[in-house]
Design an enzyme around this catalytic site. Structure first.
Site, PDB file in Angstrom:
ATOM      1  N   ALA A   1      -4.144  -6.439  -6.013  1.00 14.32           N
ATOM      2  CA  ALA A   1      -5.190  -7.453  -5.386  1.00 14.32           C
ATOM      3  C   ALA A   1      -5.560  -6.790  -3.979  1.00 14.32           C
ATOM      4  O   ALA A   1      -5.093  -6.184  -3.178  1.00 14.32           O
ATOM      5  CB  ALA A   1      -4.468  -8.733  -5.034  1.00 14.32           C
TER       6      ALA A   1
ATOM      7  N   GLY B   1       2.399  -2.168   0.010  1.00 16.15           N
ATOM      8  CA  GLY B   1       1.343  -3.116  -0.843  1.00 16.15           C
ATOM      9  C   GLY B   1      -0.010  -2.103  -0.741  1.00 16.15           C
ATOM     10  O   GLY B   1      -0.180  -0.940  -0.562  1.00 16.15           O
ATOM     11  N   CYS B   2      -1.374  -2.975  -1.331  1.00 15.47           N
ATOM     12  CA  CYS B   2      -2.333  -2.441  -1.823  1.00 15.47           C
ATOM     13  C   CYS B   2      -3.008  -1.624  -0.386  1.00 15.47           C
ATOM     14  O   CYS B   2      -3.502  -0.442  -0.599  1.00 15.47           O
ATOM     15  CB  CYS B   2      -3.211  -3.349  -2.180  1.00 15.47           C
ATOM     16  SG  CYS B   2      -2.611  -4.320  -3.440  1.00 15.47           S
ATOM     17  N   ARG B   3      -3.049  -2.107   0.535  1.00 14.32           N
ATOM     18  CA  ARG B   3      -3.676  -1.423   1.796  1.00 14.32           C
ATOM     19  C   ARG B   3      -2.778  -0.260   2.213  1.00 14.32           C
ATOM     20  O   ARG B   3      -3.609   0.779   2.492  1.00 14.32           O
ATOM     21  CB  ARG B   3      -3.622  -2.262   3.176  1.00 14.32           C
ATOM     22  CG  ARG B   3      -4.022  -1.815   4.355  1.00 14.32           C
ATOM     23  CD  ARG B   3      -4.215  -2.632   5.613  1.00 14.32           C
ATOM     24  NE  ARG B   3      -5.008  -3.968   5.199  1.00 14.32           N
ATOM     25  CZ  ARG B   3      -6.307  -3.929   5.276  1.00 14.32           C
ATOM     26  NH1 ARG B   3      -6.950  -2.721   5.618  1.00 14.32           N
ATOM     27  NH2 ARG B   3      -7.116  -5.031   5.149  1.00 14.32           N
TER      28      ARG B   3
ATOM     29  N   LEU C   1      -3.842   2.503  -0.955  1.00 15.36           N
ATOM     30  CA  LEU C   1      -5.231   2.936  -0.683  1.00 15.36           C
ATOM     31  C   LEU C   1      -5.641   3.907   0.732  1.00 15.36           C
ATOM     32  O   LEU C   1      -6.155   4.811   0.646  1.00 15.36           O
ATOM     33  CB  LEU C   1      -6.340   2.016  -0.762  1.00 15.36           C
ATOM     34  CG  LEU C   1      -6.448   1.218  -2.094  1.00 15.36           C
ATOM     35  CD1 LEU C   1      -7.580   0.345  -2.261  1.00 15.36           C
ATOM     36  CD2 LEU C   1      -6.408   2.150  -3.286  1.00 15.36           C
TER      37      LEU C   1
END
Length: 225
Positions: free
Chosen positions: A89, A98-100, A103
């Protein structure tokens, strides 16, 4: 007729009764079809799938939209090394997880090494436009999870969060596993990773090893032993 009772309409004729019966039948059929379609869509969205591609496979082609509804087709990037970063997400996580974090760790590969990095999740193109600007990596919308199913599989993020009492009533929100796939200049898969725990279950809290990704690309520290 009692003046206290409302006047009732006359009974329908045989033809009128037939028309009403036929209309009811059509409406019932339409309602059943709609119900089946809704159930089919619900089942489609609730599907949890395992990782599909392996090293040595030809990377399945796809076309996905990103910011401004611009389309990106994987096969158009042949001749380049490509990193596909699948995440659950947008606008989730932080610099430490997490995603941050996932990436963010790939920014140097994109900006300094000049490798094409594409983030992919089921968020909409509207969300991906803002997220791409925020994270500094081009991100694409896989709204039906079709590409994720071909590459890294999917999992029920909603159930995962509900079970941890982080959310309530979120079960059924199926999205991409956290994963990474590296594709060489010939369109072959040379590296694949999916965030799974020791029992083989999807776990979005597990992050890929950036050094392994660099080694698959032939950059950075090649020795990952």
């Amino acid at each position: 007729r009692s003046p206290l009772l409302p006047q009732l309409p006359p009974p329908p004729s045989k033809m009128a009764a037939f028309a009403l019966s036929a209309s009811f039948g059509v409406a019932r059929t339409a309602a059943l079809s709609c119900s089946r379609a809704v159930k089919a869509r619900s089942a489609r969205y609730a599907t949890v799938t395992a990782k599909a591609v392996s090293v040595g496979d030809a990377a399945p082609d796809f076309t996905l939209m990103g910011a401004g509804f611009e389309q990106t087709t994987l096969s158009s990037l042949k001749g380049q090394k490509v990193v596909l970063a699948f995440f659950p997400a947008a606008f989730s996580g932080d610099e430490d997880g997490g995603c941050r974090c996932q990436l963010g760790a790939l920014q140097s590969i994109s900006k300094e090494d000049g490798i094409t990095v594409l983030g992919i999740s089921k968020d909409t193109p509207f969300t991906m436009g803002a997220w791409s600007d925020d994270i500094g990596i081009k991100c694409l919308a896989d709204m039906q999870n079709e590409v994720a199913e071909q590459y890294v599989g999917t999992f029920d993020l909603g159930k995962f969060l509900d079970d941890l009492d982080i959310s309530k009533g979120f079960t059924g929100y199926v999205t991409s596993n956290r994963g990474c796939v590296v594709i060489d200049e010939e369109g072959k898969v040379v590296y694949t990773w999916v965030g799974l725990d020791d029992k083989g279950a999807s776990h979005p809290g597990i992050l890929p090893n950036t050094t392994e990704i660099q080694a698959a690309l032939g950059i950075g520290k090649v020795n990952i032993a």
